[in-house]
Write a protein that holds these residues in place. Structure first.
Motif, PDB file in Angstrom:
ATOM      1  N   GLU A 123       0.844  -1.194   0.000  1.00 27.47           N
ATOM      2  CA  GLU A 123       0.000   0.000   0.000  1.00 27.47           C
ATOM      3  C   GLU A 123       0.880   1.245   0.000  1.00 27.47           C
ATOM      4  O   GLU A 123       0.370   2.353  -0.032  1.00 27.47           O
ATOM      5  N   ASP A 124       2.188   1.036   0.063  1.00 28.10           N
ATOM      6  CA  ASP A 124       3.105   2.173   0.117  1.00 28.10           C
ATOM      7  C   ASP A 124       3.965   2.231  -1.139  1.00 28.10           C
ATOM      8  O   ASP A 124       4.646   1.257  -1.476  1.00 28.10           O
ATOM      9  N   PRO A 125       3.968   3.373  -1.821  1.00 22.75           N
ATOM     10  CA  PRO A 125       4.688   3.448  -3.093  1.00 22.75           C
ATOM     11  C   PRO A 125       6.205   3.363  -2.957  1.00 22.75           C
ATOM     12  O   PRO A 125       6.872   2.834  -3.845  1.00 22.75           O
ATOM     13  N   TYR A 126       6.726   3.843  -1.846  1.00 22.87           N
ATOM     14  CA  TYR A 126       8.192   3.781  -1.686  1.00 22.87           C
ATOM     15  C   TYR A 126       8.631   2.317  -1.603  1.00 22.87           C
ATOM     16  O   TYR A 126       9.538   1.872  -2.321  1.00 22.87           O
ATOM     17  N   LEU A 127       7.967   1.560  -0.735  1.00 25.46           N
ATOM     18  CA  LEU A 127       8.331   0.155  -0.553  1.00 25.46           C
ATOM     19  C   LEU A 127       8.116  -0.627  -1.852  1.00 25.46           C
ATOM     20  O   LEU A 127       8.984  -1.384  -2.298  1.00 25.46           O
ATOM     21  N   ALA A 128       6.968  -0.426  -2.476  1.00 28.03           N
ATOM     22  CA  ALA A 128       6.670  -1.161  -3.719  1.00 28.03           C
ATOM     23  C   ALA A 128       7.710  -0.843  -4.791  1.00 28.03           C
ATOM     24  O   ALA A 128       8.146  -1.726  -5.535  1.00 28.03           O
ATOM     25  N   GLY A 129       8.131   0.407  -4.872  1.00 27.33           N
ATOM     26  CA  GLY A 129       9.108   0.810  -5.883  1.00 27.33           C
ATOM     27  C   GLY A 129      10.465   0.162  -5.654  1.00 27.33           C
ATOM     28  O   GLY A 129      11.114  -0.328  -6.591  1.00 27.33           O
ATOM     29  N   GLU A 130      10.895   0.134  -4.395  1.00 28.37           N
ATOM     30  CA  GLU A 130      12.185  -0.483  -4.086  1.00 28.37           C
ATOM     31  C   GLU A 130      12.179  -1.969  -4.452  1.00 28.37           C
ATOM     32  O   GLU A 130      13.153  -2.488  -5.011  1.00 28.37           O
ATOM     33  N   LEU A 131      11.087  -2.637  -4.132  1.00 24.96           N
ATOM     34  CA  LEU A 131      11.026  -4.086  -4.349  1.00 24.96           C
ATOM     35  C   LEU A 131      10.889  -4.414  -5.833  1.00 24.96           C
ATOM     36  O   LEU A 131      11.542  -5.336  -6.341  1.00 24.96           O
ATOM     37  N   ALA A 132      10.050  -3.633  -6.525  1.00 19.97           N
ATOM     38  CA  ALA A 132       9.886  -3.875  -7.963  1.00 19.97           C
ATOM     39  C   ALA A 132      11.217  -3.644  -8.675  1.00 19.97           C
ATOM     40  O   ALA A 132      11.627  -4.437  -9.537  1.00 19.97           O
ATOM     41  N   ALA A 133      11.913  -2.585  -8.291  1.00 26.43           N
ATOM     42  CA  ALA A 133      13.204  -2.286  -8.935  1.00 26.43           C
ATOM     43  C   ALA A 133      14.188  -3.432  -8.688  1.00 26.43           C
ATOM     44  O   ALA A 133      14.916  -3.856  -9.593  1.00 26.43           O
ATOM     45  N   ALA A 134      14.193  -3.956  -7.465  1.00 26.90           N
ATOM     46  CA  ALA A 134      15.141  -5.030  -7.136  1.00 26.90           C
ATOM     47  C   ALA A 134      14.850  -6.284  -7.961  1.00 26.90           C
ATOM     48  O   ALA A 134      15.775  -6.921  -8.492  1.00 26.90           O
ATOM     49  N   LEU A 135      13.576  -6.640  -8.089  1.00 30.58           N
ATOM     50  CA  LEU A 135      13.241  -7.845  -8.858  1.00 30.58           C
ATOM     51  C   LEU A 135      13.640  -7.666 -10.328  1.00 30.58           C
ATOM     52  O   LEU A 135      14.206  -8.564 -10.951  1.00 30.58           O
ATOM     53  N   ILE A 136      13.375  -6.483 -10.855  1.00 26.81           N
ATOM     54  CA  ILE A 136      13.738  -6.202 -12.250  1.00 26.81           C
ATOM     55  C   ILE A 136      15.256  -6.287 -12.427  1.00 26.81           C
ATOM     56  O   ILE A 136      15.759  -6.907 -13.375  1.00 26.81           O
ATOM     57  N   GLU A 137      15.970  -5.673 -11.495  1.00 30.81           N
ATOM     58  CA  GLU A 137      17.441  -5.714 -11.593  1.00 30.81           C
ATOM     59  C   GLU A 137      17.950  -7.144 -11.602  1.00 30.81           C
ATOM     60  O   GLU A 137      18.834  -7.504 -12.375  1.00 30.81           O
ATOM     61  N   GLY A 138      17.360  -7.967 -10.729  1.00 37.11           N
ATOM     62  CA  GLY A 138      17.791  -9.371 -10.649  1.00 37.11           C
ATOM     63  C   GLY A 138      17.543 -10.096 -11.963  1.00 37.11           C
ATOM     64  O   GLY A 138      18.426 -10.778 -12.493  1.00 37.11           O
ATOM     65  N   ILE A 139      16.356  -9.961 -12.505  1.00 36.13           N
ATOM     66  CA  ILE A 139      16.009 -10.665 -13.751  1.00 36.13           C
ATOM     67  C   ILE A 139      16.885 -10.152 -14.901  1.00 36.13           C
ATOM     68  O   ILE A 139      17.507 -10.926 -15.631  1.00 36.13           O
ATOM     69  N   GLN A 140      16.934  -8.834 -15.028  1.00 35.46           N
ATOM     70  CA  GLN A 140      17.616  -8.260 -16.200  1.00 35.46           C
ATOM     71  C   GLN A 140      19.136  -8.402 -16.121  1.00 35.46           C
ATOM     72  O   GLN A 140      19.805  -8.344 -17.153  1.00 35.46           O
ATOM     73  N   SER A 141      19.671  -8.629 -14.918  1.00 36.26           N
ATOM     74  CA  SER A 141      21.120  -8.817 -14.810  1.00 36.26           C
ATOM     75  C   SER A 141      21.556 -10.059 -15.578  1.00 36.26           C
ATOM     76  O   SER A 141      22.725 -10.225 -15.895  1.00 36.26           O
ATOM     77  N   GLN A 142      20.608 -10.954 -15.873  1.00 35.20           N
ATOM     78  CA  GLN A 142      20.938 -12.193 -16.592  1.00 35.20           C
ATOM     79  C   GLN A 142      20.606 -12.109 -18.081  1.00 35.20           C
ATOM     80  O   GLN A 142      20.629 -13.114 -18.786  1.00 35.20           O
ATOM     81  N   GLY A 143      20.230 -10.918 -18.526  1.00 41.17           N
ATOM     82  CA  GLY A 143      19.942 -10.776 -19.956  1.00 41.17           C
ATOM     83  C   GLY A 143      18.534 -11.208 -20.335  1.00 41.17           C
ATOM     84  O   GLY A 143      18.262 -11.548 -21.493  1.00 41.17           O
TER      85      GLY A 143
END
Ligand code: BGC
Length: 757
Positions: A123-143
């Protein structure tokens, strides 16, 4: 000209139009002539739903690891573990020939009733943004690419394909967009998926404002925008708005519509070129990651177990947990045998294996006798016999563990919940068991908050285990037996009653429209503002140890908004076992021109501590930690003044604070205009010195406002006048003026703005 541009230049209009429309349910259109391959996409977000047959929308998918869903992983507040999960997802995508994973979802939990909340973080945009960014970084780090979804204001399932979300600009900017903004600007997802719904009257798929002005121009998004599956209505309008790829395909009518629109001059071919360029950029990038091979099923299952345990939230514990060598455990509830570990809809995964919670308990409780009672039916129908059996089993045991799964009929993509209750037979079961067995633990499998007023008091402990992924059964056992010390904290508020929830009066809307009447005030922002009690607050979660906070301090007591500040706190593990604490930093603006929430999360950190160990946790706060969005300027702004920096163990448990004196560096033009009130003028740094002498003079000379009959003193008079537009004030005073009232107003405005009004 880049190589991508030259590729676009070689394509015919027909080829470009076809590229902008899917070739199948999950693939883009290849151009064999130019060696342009197809791009293969798959759901998302917490595991792969790679359809064996790309032409089938929904058919059996290849086995993949089902990780915990987003409401679970969000409760870990652990960006490192989300990156790790992302890397594992990417490995599976590579093995299964998938180029882009359709996720994560970064929509806000406006109401706990949204059927799809299990796929969203917070329900909080700061927390959701941090977590979404982290998941994206993890996936995209592998191409492997991602598709951040559903952009934007997709916060309910009711009429999700058409509902018009009416949300004011400030709430959009401060609540509904920031998680997307952070994920886009920081993690650079390869693609963004537009939502089905309308936002303020325009389909998201046709919103130039959302897709081009904000996403591409303001945030600098360089990937392509894909439609949610079936979200396009007018293909030409959507292309013009910035929607690059329509899915699913094939759709020859759409391809033809684009060609036709270019030929008849309705659509500039440059728009098609730009969409093609964006799609080709990602197609070519994806092609650089060789696909195939295998992924490590066992290692990923183990990772899923670790993430699940990290995500569980211990909501109540009277000391019974962790279990200490019980001799006889009554295991109650069919979810102990048939794990409820994921949600229904497009994210439904065909798991590689599933931990049976009962069997996992047995492994860790080798010395105990375990007896099982089903407790409730799968479909939620009442069956007193099952309750009676459970009571008989629980009565003679040392401990009763009740595994409660919220049935899919109550929670899924595609429809919203109608209440926050467990099923009536589940409530009856818990009440009956706790009546005979005080040592009862309730373990919940659900994707969003449930109310507990009818049964919480009787329990000894409650563990929120979420839609826990395929290895969740083992993770529950790990937490119950203390192999893992729980450290999850709620990423959303657990209300006492549905009627207390922020959007209660405005959900799910009617006549095709839902009004976001609560504005900025969703989640804890609402409960804070109203002073409403809740069952469990945002940021709350227990541990088997305790933590003390001390010495909250700032790197500086004052700072420029652009420089920001770092807040530090010493955290000590004051208990007997190792544990992890999630430290939260909230910011409270002491005084602001516009209404602001009481406090907002602006930073957090998770720290692991051995018993007796102390560590200093430092959390930076930047410009955006203090800024609010001012629709008058269409800008994020700060104001000079004092801000309380609150450091807490939850939103309702602030352990220390410091005060910061912030200086604003923005040079904003004065906002005074013809309708500005006397208060506006007196509060405006430019307007005040210009108005004051004239105002003083008029007040001294009497005229209409000598104040005699309006109050006891000059202050009353002033308060009375404060809301009068200056223009009207001069009109009232016309008899005492030497010039026409409007001329004086214009003269003053000219002095303020430096240009003739
Ligand atoms: C869902 C998306 C999903 C897509 C493809 C849509 O109905 O809203 O989240 O990625 O289907 O399955």
């Amino acid at each position: 000209m880049t190589s991508i541009q030259s590729l676009v230049a070689q394509m015919t209009l027909e080829e470009k139009a076809a590229l902008c429309t899917g070739a199948s349910a999950w693939t883009t259109t290849p151009v064999k002539r130019l060696d342009i391959p197809e791009l293969f996409v798959s759901d998302g977000p917490h595991g792969l739903r790679r359809q064996a047959d790309p032409h089938a929308m929904v058919s059996k998918s290849l086995p993949a690891t089902c990780f915990p869903t987003a409401s679970a992983t969000a409760s870990s507040w652990d960006v490192a573990i989300l990156r790790e999960m992302g890397r594992a997802l990417a490995e599976e995508a590579i093995a299964q020939g998938v180029d882009v994973i359709l996720g994560p979802g970064a929509n806000m939990k406006r109401s706990p009733l949204c059927g799809r909340n299990f796929e969203y973080f917070s329900e909080d945009p700061y927390l959701a943004g941090e977590l979404a960014a982290a998941l994206i970084e993890g996936i995209q780090s592998q191409g492997v690419g991602t598709s951040l979804k559903h952009f934007a204001a997709n916060n309910q399932e009711f009429e999700r394909f058409s509902i018009d979300a009416r949300v004011d600009e400030r709430a959009l900017r401060e609540i509904y967009l920031p998680a997307f903004e952070k994920a886009v600007t920081r993690a650079k997802p390869w693609t963004v998926m537009c939502a089905y719904n309308k936002v303020n009257g325009t389909y998201a798929s046709e919103s130039h404002y959302l897709l081009t002005d904000i996403l591409k121009n303001e945030w600098g998004f360089e990937g392509f925008v894909v439609s949610d599956w079936g979200a396009v209505h007018d293909r030409v309008a959507s292309l013009k708005a910035g929607l690059d790829l329509e899915m699913p395909g094939p759709k020859q009518t759409r391809v033809n519509a684009v060609i036709e629109a270019v030929r008849n001059g309705e659509l500039d071919e440059a728009v098609v070129d730009e969409a093609a360029r964006r799609i080709l950029t990602i197609v070519c990038r994806a092609a650089q990651t060789p696909k195939g091979g295998e992924f490590d099923i066992t290692a990923h299952h183990a990772l899923a177990r670790r993430i699940s345990a990290e995500s569980m939230v211990l909501l109540k514990n009277n000391g019974l947990l962790p279990l200490r060598d019980p001799q006889h455990i009554a295991v109650i509830g069919r979810a102990a045998q048939e794990a409820h570990f994921q949600g229904g809809g497009s994210s439904h995964i065909n798991p590689t294996q599933v931990d049976v919670p009962f069997a996992e308990l047995q492994k860790l409780a080798a010395n105990a006798e375990l007896s099982f009672a089903e407790g409730y039916t799968k479909d939620g129908s009442a069956d007193q016999k099952l309750i009676d059996e459970a009571v008989a089993t629980a009565r003679t045991a040392d401990v009763a563990l009740i595994y409660i799964a919220l049935p899919t009929s109550k929670e899924s993509e595609g429809y919203d919940r109608t209440d926050l209750d467990l099923t009536a037979p589940q409530v009856a079961l818990i009440r009956a068991v706790t009546a005979v067995q005080p040592n009862t633990v309730v373990i919940l499998n659900n994707g969003a908050p449930v109310v507990m007023g009818e049964w919480l008091d009787g329990t000894a402990a409650v563990l929120e285990a979420w839609m826990m992924g395929q290895a969740g059964g083992g993770a529950i056992a790990d937490v119950l037996f203390g192999r893992v010390n729980p450290s999850g904290k709620l990423a959303e508020t657990y209300p006492l009653r549905l009627e207390d929830t922020p959007s209660y009066l405005n959900f799910p809307g009617e006549n095709g429209m839902v009004r976001y009447g609560e504005g900025l005030f969703i989640g804890y922002r609402f409960y804070d503002a109203k002073g409403l009690p809740v069952q469990f607050p945002f940021g709350y979660g227990l541990s088997y140890t305790t933590f003390a906070y001390s010495n909250v301090r700032l790197s500086s007591d004052s700072c420029l908004d652009v420089d920001g500040v770092t807040v530090s706190v010493d955290v000590t593990n004051t208990g007997a076992v190792a544990g992890q604490e999630i430290v939260q930093v909230y910011v409270h603006d002491q005084e602001a021109r516009l209404v602001r929430p009481e406090k907002e999360l602006k930073g957090f950190a998770k720290v692991a501590l051995q018993p007796g160990e102390t560590r200093t946790v430092s959390i930076p706060l930047d410009f955006r930690a203090f800024a609010y969005y001012d629709p008058t300027y269409s800008l994020w702004v700060t104001e000079n003044g004092l801000y309380d920096i609150l450091v807490g163990a939850s939103s309702a448990d602030i352990r220390g604070r410091a005060t910061l004196n912030l200086s604003c560096t923005l040079k904003l033009p004065s906002r005074l205009n013809e309708e500005s009130t006397i208060r506006n003028w007196l509060n405006d740094p430019v307007g005040q010195p210009i108005l004051l002498p004239i105002f003083d003079e008029l007040m001294r000379n009497g005229g209409m406002f000598d104040g005699a009959d309006l109050g006891d003193n000059a202050m009353d008079m002033l308060s009375f006048l404060m809301d009068l537009p200056l223009r009207s004030f001069f009109h009232f005073q016309e008899g005492s003026l030497t010039q026409p009232p409007d001329d004086i107003t214009h003269m003053l405005l000219e002095q303020v703005h430096g240009v003739k009004q």
